[in-house]
Design a protein around this motif. Structure first.
Motif, PDB file in Angstrom:
ATOM      1  N   ALA A  97      25.431 -17.646  -1.767  1.00  0.00           N
ATOM      2  CA  ALA A  97      25.484 -19.007  -2.343  1.00  0.00           C
ATOM      3  C   ALA A  97      25.440 -20.018  -1.288  1.00  0.00           C
ATOM      4  CB  ALA A  97      26.414 -19.158  -3.385  1.00  0.00           C
ATOM      5  N   THR A 124      26.065 -24.072  -1.175  1.00  0.00           N
ATOM      6  CA  THR A 124      26.493 -25.185  -2.105  1.00  0.00           C
ATOM      7  C   THR A 124      26.741 -26.448  -1.238  1.00  0.00           C
ATOM      8  OG1 THR A 124      27.550 -25.869  -4.047  1.00  0.00           O
ATOM      9  CG2 THR A 124      29.078 -24.521  -2.633  1.00  0.00           C
ATOM     10  N   ILE A 128      27.989 -19.675  -8.770  1.00  0.00           N
ATOM     11  CA  ILE A 128      28.497 -19.048  -7.681  1.00  0.00           C
ATOM     12  C   ILE A 128      29.619 -17.953  -7.874  1.00  0.00           C
ATOM     13  CG2 ILE A 128      29.461 -19.606  -5.562  1.00  0.00           C
ATOM     14  CD1 ILE A 128      28.311 -22.417  -5.957  1.00  0.00           C
ATOM     15  N   SER A 185      27.337 -14.328  -6.756  1.00  0.00           N
ATOM     16  CA  SER A 185      26.982 -14.339  -5.390  1.00  0.00           C
ATOM     17  C   SER A 185      28.112 -13.468  -4.934  1.00  0.00           C
ATOM     18  CB  SER A 185      26.970 -15.762  -4.770  1.00  0.00           C
ATOM     19  OG  SER A 185      28.514 -16.045  -4.781  1.00  0.00           O
ATOM     20  N   VAL A 225      29.774 -17.064   0.017  1.00  0.00           N
ATOM     21  CA  VAL A 225      29.430 -18.608  -0.224  1.00  0.00           C
ATOM     22  C   VAL A 225      29.633 -19.413   0.939  1.00  0.00           C
ATOM     23  CG1 VAL A 225      31.763 -18.791  -1.044  1.00  0.00           C
ATOM     24  CG2 VAL A 225      30.102 -20.847  -2.040  1.00  0.00           C
ATOM     25  N   THR A 268      32.811 -14.454  -1.577  1.00  0.00           N
ATOM     26  CA  THR A 268      33.227 -15.239  -2.836  1.00  0.00           C
ATOM     27  C   THR A 268      34.616 -14.769  -3.762  1.00  0.00           C
ATOM     28  OG1 THR A 268      30.917 -15.443  -3.274  1.00  0.00           O
ATOM     29  CG2 THR A 268      31.979 -15.923  -5.084  1.00  0.00           C
TER      30      THR A 268
END
Lengths: 505, 349
Positions: free
Chosen positions: A286, A288, A462, A466, A469, A483
């Motif tokens: 992920a 972000t 997320i 995932s 991250v 994660t």
């Protein structure tokens, strides 16, 4: 009791068959500061544009200052004293401060001739109300972002304004400037002007708001006084995780598989700098970060839309430059863009067209002509695989709901049999049920051995979908972890840059 | 049985039916008004002859329309081809006409060269520089005409060799050879637009170029192919004009562009891009030809004819636009109704 400034009743709005707002009610009173929250694609910008008369609504009614409208034009909205300050402030950079501030007043009061003296007087009095001193003759392009914002606010208040709507006013300005902005807003409040504030940043929201309104998937889910609002629930209300999803577990931990996609020191001038990461087959990484963090640019760069200016990309351990989409497609990289409606889907074309668009060169017969039969077979196959309700393959894409439309875009890429799939916010504006189904599809793809890069704003997404991250900020990777090892609230704080080490201790 | 008919009916485009009806109605009206003259073999033959040039131009503009562009330069490309070939023939033809075969082959080569170059120039400014197609081709329209004017000093080129005239006037049974070749070429282009990957991509790009970009389709290449094809078809029209009229002039056929625009819009190929069926073009070409011949037979002044065509164009675009907005509005209402019903159901439960 004083009459309401604004009263929305049962407002609904759809775009080409997709509803965006559903029976929204909202009341704003004089001197109120209301904060409107919602995820991307939740319908909040549509709501703003309906209040300002830019969009027409399909059902419901709007009452402003006691007058009821079934159709509202931008002109009427402004005449009723509603002013919107959009994210880019909509200022004329090639005009002076005074000219910008006086512009709307002049247009609206049908001033046919430009009087420089009048402009300056008007601008001076408007600026005096905000308490900020700006040189009246300066060109707006020379001002800082915060100063441009002051110009936009001054422009709004020099008319008989009753409600100012500010779209994400704090994203691009510094902490000190934010405090200054709040001071101005409180000053407006004392004059009885209502302010609607659109923001994600919880701390700020709480500092200034009287009321919090949250909108999700086009429905108003919260309308509460700020002091009564349980702030830890904001994320829950915004994302609405009603359906508990199984978490994603990466199975290949022990096997020590080689990375399928590895990126080292990737940079694109003006977008992101020195980004490194690797994704093994079966992994979901992920990525972000807030608006402007560079993650969309990174995604587009991996797909060759905006080739990186330096750094290397390895696929299967082999250095593979990706200079164009052709390169990306040849290496079986697929990219699901951020905005389904404008970037992913050809709304006015058929299901078959959409499904076949990435692989049309391969769907030919011996003469090199497109085989209609193969297009149909392909469409039927992906409709079944993605659990869509069966429809004829000539049905237009606009006849499907948001969740199914996203499946069409997914199917278009899955038809190209990708090994690396970059997904940019795949569940924005999708209903909760389709959302968890799309998550299931993504996890399933990972299980089949695809390497997946998932760009997302949605912390819940997320956490659920995932195994690693990565947070970007200002074009750089600032955080990377498994994660499982991060809590949802820590991730949230890290994304908005509010995470403090002491808080943990 | 019933479902198969239904399926068949669904496959037939609504526009095809409309155009067919329109053509038949116009045909019948002409028979009623001027049956004796209209149905005469000579008249039918000349109609078949006449539709070739506007037909070719409509094919060019139809392609550009599908890509959400426009090509206003087509007629001047044709004239440039005619003028260059005219000068070449005038200067190179041996007095005894011994080298005529070679020179006519050279004419074709020149046509291809001019068409290709003009198409590339258009595509370059549209795709690489990013100027609106309407501005680019309005500019190149004048540029190409200017070049032709300079070359000829505004005079007409003419007196082309006899074999070219023979070719232009040849008949295959009751049908002119040129018309037959035109129909073959048209059929080929229909296949290109409707059945090749290029044709699909062309329509997709016209319908939403951002999506095709995000799909990894090379929009620039599509644009180049489109304007080059348009240029080549226009150059071919240039050869047809030479063969049919025995002359070439820098400003010949200035009303053709307009007629071609009208033909495309009437066929449902929208200037808004991506929609419309190329195969409907032939019906629209025939319809316009009947109308135009009809005006002649009824002795309606060409001056009035142009303004009637103008009204028709605006009207068809207007109808096109209204039907599109109506459609989206209907869709939106249906979506909301569906949602409200679902909401009520939930409330009941």
């Amino acid at each position: 009791m004083a009459e309401h400034i604004l009263e929305l009743r049962n407002i609904s709005k759809a775009f080409s068959g997709n509803r965006v707002l559903n029976n929204v009610d909202l009341i704003i009173d004089p001197g109120e500061i209301v904060c409107l929250c919602g995820e991307n694609g939740s319908g909040k910008s549509t709501l703003i544009k309906i209040i300002s008369g830019v969009y027409t609504f399909d059902a419901g009614e709007v009452t402003i200052n006691g007058r009821c409208y079934h159709r509202l034009s931008a002109r009427q909205s402004i005449a009723e004293g509603i002013q919107v300050i959009y994210q880019d402030f909509s200022v004329f950079t090639n005009l002076s401060v005074a000219e910008n501030i006086a512009m709307n007043y002049r247009v609206h009061n049908k001033k046919r001739f430009i009087s420089d003296r009048f402009n300056r007087e008007l601008a001076r009095s408007a600026l005096a109300q905000t308490g900020v001193d700006l040189p009246l003759d300066a060109m707006v392009e020379q001002l800082s972002v915060a100063e441009k914002q002051i110009v936009a606010i001054s422009r709004a208040i020099c008319q008989d304004v009753r409600l100012i709507i500010m779209d994400e006013p704090t994203t691009a300005i510094t902490q000190k400037e934010i405090e200054k902005l709040f001071e101005i807003i409180r000053g407006l409040k004392r004059k009885g002007i209502a302010v609607m504030f659109v923001s994600h940043k919880l701390d700020e929201v709480m500092a200034i708001c009287d009321r919090i309104v949250i909108i999700r998937n086009g429905v108003m889910v919260v309308d509460s006084q700020a002091q009564d609002f349980p702030r830890e629930k904001l994320v829950f209300f915004m994302t609405g995780k009603e359906i508990e999803e199984e978490g994603f577990h990466y199975a290949g931990e022990e096997t020590e598989a080689k990375p399928l996609l590895q990126v080292e020191g990737l940079s694109l001038a003006g977008a992101f700098t020195d980004v490194s990461f690797s994704v093994r087959p079966g992994e979901i990484l992920a990525v972000t970060g807030q608006l402007g963090s560079g993650r969309t640019e990174l995604a587009e760069s991996l797909f060759g839309l905006r080739p990186a200016t330096s750094g290397t990309i390895y696929i299967d351990g082999v250095e593979t430059p990706i200079r164009s989409c052709r390169d990306a497609l040849d290496n079986r990289i697929a990219y699901l863009p951020e905005d389904r409606l404008s970037e992913g889907l050809m709304l006015r074309r058929s299901l078959g067209d959409n499904f076949s668009s990435a692989v049309i060169d391969k769907l030919t017969n011996r003469l090199g002509l497109v085989s209609e039969k193969r297009v149909e077979e392909l469409s039927v196959r992906w409709m079944t695989d993605l659990k869509m309700s069966p429809k004829h393959y000539t049905t237009l894409a606009s006849d499907f709901s948001g969740g199914n439309q996203q499946r069409i875009v997914l199917g278009k890429w899955l038809a190209s049999e990708p090994r690396i799939f970059v997904l940019n916010c795949p569940t924005v504006g999708v209903d909760v049920k389709s959302k968890s189904e799309i998550h299931a599809i993504i996890r399933d793809l990972a299980a089949q051995g695809l390497a997946i890069v998932l760009m997302s704003d949605d912390v819940g997404e997320i956490m659920a979908s995932s195994n690693r991250v990565l947070i970007m900020q200002g074009g750089r990777v600032v955080f990377e972890n498994d994660t499982e090892k991060v809590s949802e609230s820590e991730l949230n704080d890290r994304i908005i840059g509010a995470y403090r080490e002491e808080a943990v201790k | 049985m019933k479902t198969t008919t239904k399926r068949l009916l669904r496959r037939i485009d609504r526009k095809t039916v409309q155009l067919l009806l329109l053509a038949v109605v116009l045909f019948v009206v002409m028979i009623i008004l001027k049956g004796d003259k209209f149905l005469r073999a000579k008249n039918i033959e000349s109609m078949l002859f006449q539709l070739v040039e506007p037909g070719l131009f409509a094919m060019c503009i139809g392609l550009a329309y599908l890509s959400k562009g426009i090509d206003l330069s087509v007629v001047t490309i044709a004239n440039l081809v005619g003028v260059v070939n005219g000068i070449m023939l005038r200067t190179c033809l041996a007095p005894d006409g011994s080298n005529v075969g070679m020179l006519l082959a050279l004419c074709v080569v020149i046509a291809v060269g001019v068409g290709l170059t003009c198409g590339i120039i258009n595509a370059f400014f549209i795709s690489n520089i990013g100027i609106f197609p309407i501005l680019v081709t309005l500019g190149t329209q004048n540029l190409f005409m200017g070049i032709a004017m300079m070359l000829t000093q505004g005079r007409a080129e003419g007196n082309f060799p006899q074999p070219l005239m023979d070719f232009g006037n040849a008949m295959v049974g009751p049908i002119p050879l040129l018309t037959l070749l035109f129909l073959l070429l048209y059929a080929l282009m229909c296949v290109v637009v409707h059945r090749t990957p290029y044709g699909r991509k062309l329509q997709w790009m016209g319908s939403n170029s951002k999506v095709t970009w995000y799909t990894g389709i090379n929009n620039r290449r599509i644009t180049y192919v489109t304007y080059i094809l348009s240029g080549l078809l226009a150059a071919l029209a240039g050869l047809v004009i030479m063969a049919r009229t025995n002359s070439a002039k820098a400003d010949y056929g200035s009303t053709y562009v307009f007629q071609a625009l009208l033909t495309c819009v009437l066929a449902g190929i929208s200037p808004l891009g991506g929609t419309g069926k190329y195969y409907n073009l032939i019906l629209s070409i025939i319809t316009i030809q009947i109308t135009s011949t009809g005006f002649n037979l009824l002795r309606i002044s060409p001056l009035i004819r142009d303004s009637i065509f103008g009204i028709l164009l605006v009207l068809s675009i207007f109808i096109d636009y209204v039907s599109q907005t109506q459609r989206t509005r209907r869709l939106n209402r249906a979506a909301i109704r569906q949602l409200q019903q679902a909401g009520e159901k939930e409330a009941v439960e």
